[in-house]
Design an enzyme around this catalytic site. Structure first.
Site, PDB file in Angstrom:
ATOM      1  N   LYS A 243       0.815  -1.229   0.000  1.00  0.00           N
ATOM      2  CA  LYS A 243       0.000   0.000   0.000  1.00  0.00           C
ATOM      3  C   LYS A 243       0.847   1.277   0.000  1.00  0.00           C
ATOM      4  CE  LYS A 243      -4.191  -1.845   2.125  1.00  0.00           C
ATOM      5  NZ  LYS A 243      -5.154  -1.685   3.218  1.00  0.00           N
TER       6      LYS A 243
ATOM      7  N   ASP B 154     -10.304   2.953   2.837  1.00  0.00           N
ATOM      8  CA  ASP B 154     -10.531   2.227   4.099  1.00  0.00           C
ATOM      9  C   ASP B 154     -11.347   3.061   5.092  1.00  0.00           C
ATOM     10  OD1 ASP B 154      -9.357  -0.193   3.502  1.00  0.00           O
ATOM     11  OD2 ASP B 154      -7.382   0.378   4.261  1.00  0.00           O
TER      12      ASP B 154
HETATM   13  P1  NAP Z   1      -1.035  -4.525  10.727  1.00  0.00           P
HETATM   14  O1  NAP Z   1      -0.620  -3.282  10.030  1.00  0.00           O
HETATM   15  O2  NAP Z   1      -0.175  -5.747  10.651  1.00  0.00           O
HETATM   16  O3  NAP Z   1      -1.245  -4.150  12.306  1.00  0.00           O
HETATM   17  C1  NAP Z   1      -1.462  -5.160  13.249  1.00  0.00           C
HETATM   18  C2  NAP Z   1      -1.753  -4.543  14.614  1.00  0.00           C
HETATM   19  O4  NAP Z   1      -2.016  -5.607  15.537  1.00  0.00           O
HETATM   20  C3  NAP Z   1      -0.598  -3.722  15.194  1.00  0.00           C
HETATM   21  O5  NAP Z   1      -1.110  -2.680  15.978  1.00  0.00           O
HETATM   22  C4  NAP Z   1       0.105  -4.755  16.085  1.00  0.00           C
HETATM   23  O6  NAP Z   1       0.797  -4.161  17.178  1.00  0.00           O
HETATM   24  C5  NAP Z   1      -1.099  -5.510  16.632  1.00  0.00           C
HETATM   25  N1  NAP Z   1      -0.692  -6.842  17.074  1.00  0.00           N
HETATM   26  C6  NAP Z   1      -0.429  -7.913  16.298  1.00  0.00           C
HETATM   27  N2  NAP Z   1      -0.088  -8.972  17.075  1.00  0.00           N
HETATM   28  C7  NAP Z   1      -0.136  -8.533  18.359  1.00  0.00           C
HETATM   29  C8  NAP Z   1       0.097  -9.145  19.629  1.00  0.00           C
HETATM   30  N3  NAP Z   1       0.459 -10.441  19.727  1.00  0.00           N
HETATM   31  N4  NAP Z   1      -0.087  -8.405  20.746  1.00  0.00           N
HETATM   32  C9  NAP Z   1      -0.454  -7.103  20.674  1.00  0.00           C
HETATM   33  N5  NAP Z   1      -0.682  -6.462  19.493  1.00  0.00           N
HETATM   34  C10 NAP Z   1      -0.537  -7.163  18.359  1.00  0.00           C
HETATM   35  O7  NAP Z   1      -2.483  -4.992  10.260  1.00  0.00           O
HETATM   36  P2  NAP Z   1      -3.657  -4.110   9.602  1.00  0.00           P
HETATM   37  O8  NAP Z   1      -3.531  -4.118   8.134  1.00  0.00           O
HETATM   38  O9  NAP Z   1      -3.745  -2.811  10.316  1.00  0.00           O
HETATM   39  O10 NAP Z   1      -4.925  -5.023   9.957  1.00  0.00           O
HETATM   40  C11 NAP Z   1      -5.375  -5.172  11.304  1.00  0.00           C
HETATM   41  C12 NAP Z   1      -6.639  -6.023  11.306  1.00  0.00           C
HETATM   42  O11 NAP Z   1      -7.689  -5.314  10.665  1.00  0.00           O
HETATM   43  C13 NAP Z   1      -6.493  -7.355  10.562  1.00  0.00           C
HETATM   44  O12 NAP Z   1      -7.187  -8.338  11.298  1.00  0.00           O
HETATM   45  C14 NAP Z   1      -7.181  -7.108   9.252  1.00  0.00           C
HETATM   46  O13 NAP Z   1      -7.756  -8.279   8.711  1.00  0.00           O
HETATM   47  C15 NAP Z   1      -8.270  -6.133   9.665  1.00  0.00           C
HETATM   48  N6  NAP Z   1      -8.701  -5.258   8.559  1.00  0.00           N
HETATM   49  C16 NAP Z   1     -10.013  -5.295   8.236  1.00  0.00           C
HETATM   50  C17 NAP Z   1     -10.482  -4.484   7.241  1.00  0.00           C
HETATM   51  C18 NAP Z   1     -11.932  -4.546   6.902  1.00  0.00           C
HETATM   52  O14 NAP Z   1     -12.291  -4.134   5.799  1.00  0.00           O
HETATM   53  N7  NAP Z   1     -12.764  -4.993   7.811  1.00  0.00           N
HETATM   54  C19 NAP Z   1      -9.615  -3.617   6.560  1.00  0.00           C
HETATM   55  C20 NAP Z   1      -8.266  -3.596   6.927  1.00  0.00           C
HETATM   56  C21 NAP Z   1      -7.812  -4.444   7.939  1.00  0.00           C
HETATM   57  P3  NAP Z   1       2.329  -3.650  17.009  1.00  0.00           P
HETATM   58  O15 NAP Z   1       2.254  -2.330  16.290  1.00  0.00           O
HETATM   59  O16 NAP Z   1       2.804  -3.531  18.396  1.00  0.00           O
HETATM   60  O17 NAP Z   1       3.034  -4.708  16.198  1.00  0.00           O
END
Ligand code: NAP
Length: 260
Positions: free
Chosen positions: A48, A84
């Protein structure tokens, strides 16, 4: 599945295909878009930010977030948008009408890519405080800044201060997703009017949403965000503004149920 459904529903002779592109091939892929017969597409992790730097024109959301999820060709030029935030807001508008009538405090769990769009959207909707809790403090600060003056970065150990006054809680971590660790957050202190939204949509009913419902709070799953963020792309590529219908939702829900 989403775009295929709309192509069929609107009788459009087109296709939406999946291409796996290595980071080192992204520039050539995007520059070759028109010649390959594509009129645009969606861009997802990990491309992205790189795609944002490659588009020739970007909308305001993409420019603010430094990331695009939708690209299209217009007059031979590659344009980019980030939909988004729009999908996030439309999902809440649909799933919890009036959710933003009280907007003192919102709490975002997580500070990844999705949280960035959420923080900016909530800041622009006028929330007094947009509290971003994250494991990694530096990322929480960067995301909170996207909400403007309302942004506050905190650790999970400070949530207890904010949850009792929260009007909205959003899980933007990947925790609670099938195959990932549990999201260990207790909503007990949330006021009864608060809305809880999980961006995770596999499973559709996450533990967080079940906890919210048991608490008497309105709960909104993440599927609507996925469906609504797709609308502007389809309109750009195929010239028809498609509708998010119960039929489309049911189709994708059935697919998600099959993935459990
Ligand atoms: P990302 O950039 O990888 O961010 C992941 C987040 O989760 C970070 O804040 C990370 O914390 C935290 N995290 C992961 N493992 C963790 C753990 N063990 N303990 C504490 N914190 C943890 O992912 P993203 O793209 O933002 O997506 C996040 C979620 O939203 C995903 O489940 C995705 O499927 C969903 N999503 C949904 C939509 C929709 O249309 N509904 C759109 C986009 C995303 P750190 O920063 O500390 O690593």
């Amino acid at each position: 599945m989403i775009h295929g459904h709309w192509l069929k529903a609107y009788g459009i002779n087109g296709s939406y295909e999946h291409a796996e592109v290595a980071p080192e091939d992204l520039e050539a892929f995007l520059r070759g878009c028109g010649a390959d017969g594509f009129v645009g597409g969606n861009v997802t992790i990990p491309h992205k930010e790189a795609a944002f730097s490659l588009v020739e024109a970007a909308d305001g959301e993409a420019a603010a977030l430094g990331a695009v999820n939708t690209v299209w060709l217009d007059g031979g030029r590659l344009h980019g948008a980030n939909t988004d935030g729009l999908g996030f807001l439309a999902n809440l508008d649909d799933g919890a009408p009036g959710w933003d009538e009280r907007k003192s405090v919102s709490v975002i769990l997580g500070a990844g890519g999705a949280a960035r769009a959420v923080a900016r959207s909530l800041g622009r909707r006028g929330f007094g405080a947009v509290v971003v809790a994250n494991r990694t403090a530096a990322r929480a600060a960067a995301v909170a800044a996207l909400a403007g003056e309302a942004g506050r970065a905190v650790g999970y150990d400070e949530l207890w201060r904010w949850l009792p006054s929260a009007d909205l809680v959003v899980n933007a971590t990947s925790l609670g997703m099938t195959g990932k660790d549990r999201l260990d957050v207790h909503l007990g202190e949330l006021p009864g009017h608060a809305v809880v939204n999980d961006l995770v949509y596999v499973p559709l009913e996450t533990e967080l949403l079940a906890q919210a419902r048991a608490n008497g709070n309105r709960a909104v799953d993440g599927l609507g965000m996925l469906l609504h963020q797709a609308v502007p792309g389809f309109e750009r590529w195929f010239g028809v503004r498609p509708k998010v219908t119960p039929e489309l939702r049911a189709l994708v829900e059935a697919d998600i149920a099959g993935q459990r």
